[in-house]
Structure formats: structure tokens, C-alpha cells
Design a protein around this motif. Structure first.
Motif, short mmCIF file in Angstrom:
data_model
loop_
_atom_site.label_atom_id
_atom_site.label_comp_id
_atom_site.label_asym_id
_atom_site.label_seq_id
_atom_site.Cartn_x
_atom_site.Cartn_y
_atom_site.Cartn_z
N PHE A 6 5.77 4.78 -3.41
CA PHE A 6 6.55 4.26 -4.17
C PHE A 6 7.50 3.40 -3.51
O PHE A 6 8.07 2.44 -3.79
N ILE A 7 8.40 4.19 -2.69
CA ILE A 7 9.41 3.87 -1.99
C ILE A 7 9.18 2.59 -0.89
O ILE A 7 9.85 1.73 -0.88
N ALA A 8 8.06 2.89 -0.19
CA ALA A 8 7.85 1.89 1.02
C ALA A 8 7.17 0.74 0.28
O ALA A 8 7.27 -0.24 0.83
N GLU A 9 6.24 0.93 -0.48
CA GLU A 9 5.45 -0.39 -1.18
C GLU A 9 6.07 -0.77 -2.29
O GLU A 9 5.65 -2.01 -2.78
N GLY A 10 7.14 -0.13 -3.06
CA GLY A 10 7.55 -0.64 -4.48
C GLY A 10 6.44 -0.23 -5.41
O GLY A 10 5.34 -0.03 -5.12
N TYR A 11 6.59 -0.27 -6.80
CA TYR A 11 6.03 0.14 -7.56
C TYR A 11 4.69 -0.62 -7.70
O TYR A 11 3.66 -0.11 -8.15
N ALA A 12 5.04 -1.75 -7.81
CA ALA A 12 3.61 -2.85 -7.86
C ALA A 12 2.70 -2.69 -6.82
O ALA A 12 1.61 -2.78 -6.76
N GLY A 13 3.32 -2.34 -5.49
CA GLY A 13 2.32 -1.96 -4.32
C GLY A 13 1.73 -0.80 -4.28
O GLY A 13 0.92 -0.84 -3.42
N ALA A 14 2.19 -0.03 -5.02
CA ALA A 14 1.66 1.16 -4.87
C ALA A 14 0.40 1.40 -5.73
O ALA A 14 0.42 1.03 -6.77
N THR A 15 -0.84 1.91 -4.98
CA THR A 15 -1.92 1.90 -5.83
C THR A 15 -2.51 3.38 -5.87
O THR A 15 -1.94 4.29 -4.83
N ILE A 16 -3.44 3.65 -6.82
CA ILE A 16 -3.91 5.07 -6.90
C ILE A 16 -4.79 5.24 -5.51
O ILE A 16 -4.72 6.38 -5.01
N ARG A 17 -5.47 4.23 -5.03
CA ARG A 17 -6.25 4.29 -3.80
C ARG A 17 -5.40 4.50 -2.76
O ARG A 17 -5.70 5.48 -1.74
N LYS A 18 -3.96 3.96 -2.66
CA LYS A 18 -2.97 4.23 -1.34
C LYS A 18 -2.76 5.67 -1.32
O LYS A 18 -2.47 6.35 -0.32
N ILE A 19 -2.26 6.15 -2.63
CA ILE A 19 -1.83 7.49 -2.91
C ILE A 19 -2.95 8.46 -2.45
O ILE A 19 -2.64 9.55 -1.79
N ALA A 20 -4.16 8.33 -2.96
CA ALA A 20 -5.27 8.95 -2.39
C ALA A 20 -5.72 9.02 -1.16
O ALA A 20 -5.85 10.30 -0.71
N ASP A 21 -5.48 7.94 -0.57
CA ASP A 21 -5.77 8.01 0.91
C ASP A 21 -4.72 8.90 1.69
O ASP A 21 -5.10 9.48 2.81
#
Length: 211
Positions: free
Chosen positions: A34-49
């Protein structure tokens, strides 16, 4: 010479039967994204990875990224409310209670910079009001607990300026401003954080409270 660009490495997939993924591990990874990508840039896929699970497995714990952010926010505010409640029960002068609460608040921020930056330095405008209502209500409870000794100070005729609520808002916003800068502008070359926190509290309390 040909330059080969390497793709960012993903966390290894967690083996099946590994207890799925602990919620705390997901929350910790989500904070950073969330901090690195911003809320819009953060996705479930990125978090899961980042935590080494499939998106499907992550959905077993959280329905969407809104719920992840709300849980991070609620957890942080609940911890601060618990600290304020513990300090409020101490049989000490209300000025001492205010100081202890503000010290605990700033130490929490510096000990948990990712959480603090995400919860207290973001706008939260991306989330609908109905979803964030419970978190806002929890924040109000935390502020009310902090305000109690400020009201005690005013009741004793020791408040130099403003109403108890205004004084509490100024005390909180001053400390918030300091720790926010320490967290978000670390390269500025600040003085020792503990000393800065002491000077901040001395200035605020001596300015607002009579001896």
C-alpha cells in the motif's frame, strides 16, 4: 553489450497444508505494498505474490483490499486505545497522564512506521464512507480517551488557552506532525528522535498548562 533486465522475484509459493497463510503475514505484506504502490496500485494479486499464495487462497482470508486496509487500521487504533486506557487508570496528575499518552503515541508511530504512515498519514478517500465508518468511530473513542485528562486539566483551571477539545486537538496534531516528518522524511538528518519528542512535549505542555 546486451543488458538483461531481471523481473522482481516473487515469494516462493507456500506448500499446501501450511495452514493457508496467517492473516498477520498478509497484513504485513499489504502494508508495504500500500505504501510503495499507493492504494490504487496495490492489488490482491500483488499482495498474494508477496506472501507466496494464490489470489484464491488470499480471498479465503479477506474479501477485498478494502477489508485488508480496514483491519490494519482497526488493529492500530485498538492498540492505541488500549495504551490510552491503561495510562488513564494510573493514579497520577492529569498533566502526567497526557504526557504519558502522547509519549506512547509517538513511540508507537516510530516503532511501527509502515502501519502509522498507512493509517494516519493517508487520506482514506478511496474507501466508501459506509465501509470506513467503524474505523472512524474507533478513532473517535481513542481521541475521547486521550481528551479525558485534558478536560481534567481545564476543570482545575490550569488550561491557558482554548477549550479542552481544542487543546487536545493541538496536542495531538503537534505530536502527529513530528512523527509523520520523522517517518516520511528520514533523509532530512533529524536530531535524536527521543530528544525531539521531549522538546515537543515540553513546549506543548508548558505553553498550554499553567504550573
Amino acid at each position: 553489450m546486451t543488458v538483461v533486465l531481471k523481473k522482481p522475484q516473487k515469494s516462493a509459493r507456500k506448500p499446501k497444508g501450511d495452514g493457508h497463510m496467517r492473516r498477520g503475514e498478509i497484513l504485513a505484506a499489504a502494508e508495504k505494498i500500500f505504501i510503495a504502490e499507493g492504494y490504487a496500485g496495490a492489488t490482491i494479486r500483488k499482495i498474494a505474490d508477496a506472501v507466496g499464495v494464490s489470489s484464491t487462497a488470499l480471498y479465503m482470508h479477506f474479501r477485498d483490499k478494502d477489508q485488508i486496509l480496514m483491519e490494519i487500521s482497526s488493529g492500530a487504533i485498538e492498540r492505541l486505545l488500549d495504551l490510552n486506557t491503561q495510562i488513564a487508570s494510573r493514579p497520577v496528575d492529569p498533566v502526567a497522564r497526557v504526557r504519558l499518552m502522547l509519549e506512547a503515541y509517538m513511540k508507537f508511530a516510530l516503532d511501527n512506521p509502515n502501519t502509522y504512515q498507512l493509517v494516519f498519514c493517508g487520506g482514506g478517500d478511496q474507501i466508501s464512507p459506509d465501509k470506513i465508518a467503524d474505523v472512524l468511530a474507533l478513532g473517535d473513542r481513542c481521541f475521547e480517551k486521550f481528551s479525558e485528562p485534558v478536560h481534567d486539566i481545564a476543570a482545575r483551571g490550569r488550561l491557558r488557552s482554548g477549550s479542552p477539545v481544542e487543546a487536545a486537538e493541538v496536542l495531538w496534531s503537534g505530536c502527529h506532525g513530528l512523527v509523520s516528518l520523522l517517518i516520511t522524511k528520514p533523509s532530512r538528518g533529524w536530531s535524536n528522535p527521543d530528544q525531539l519528542m521531549k522538546v515537543m512535549l515540553d513546549g506543548l505542555l508548558h505553553g498550554l498548562v499553567t504550573d
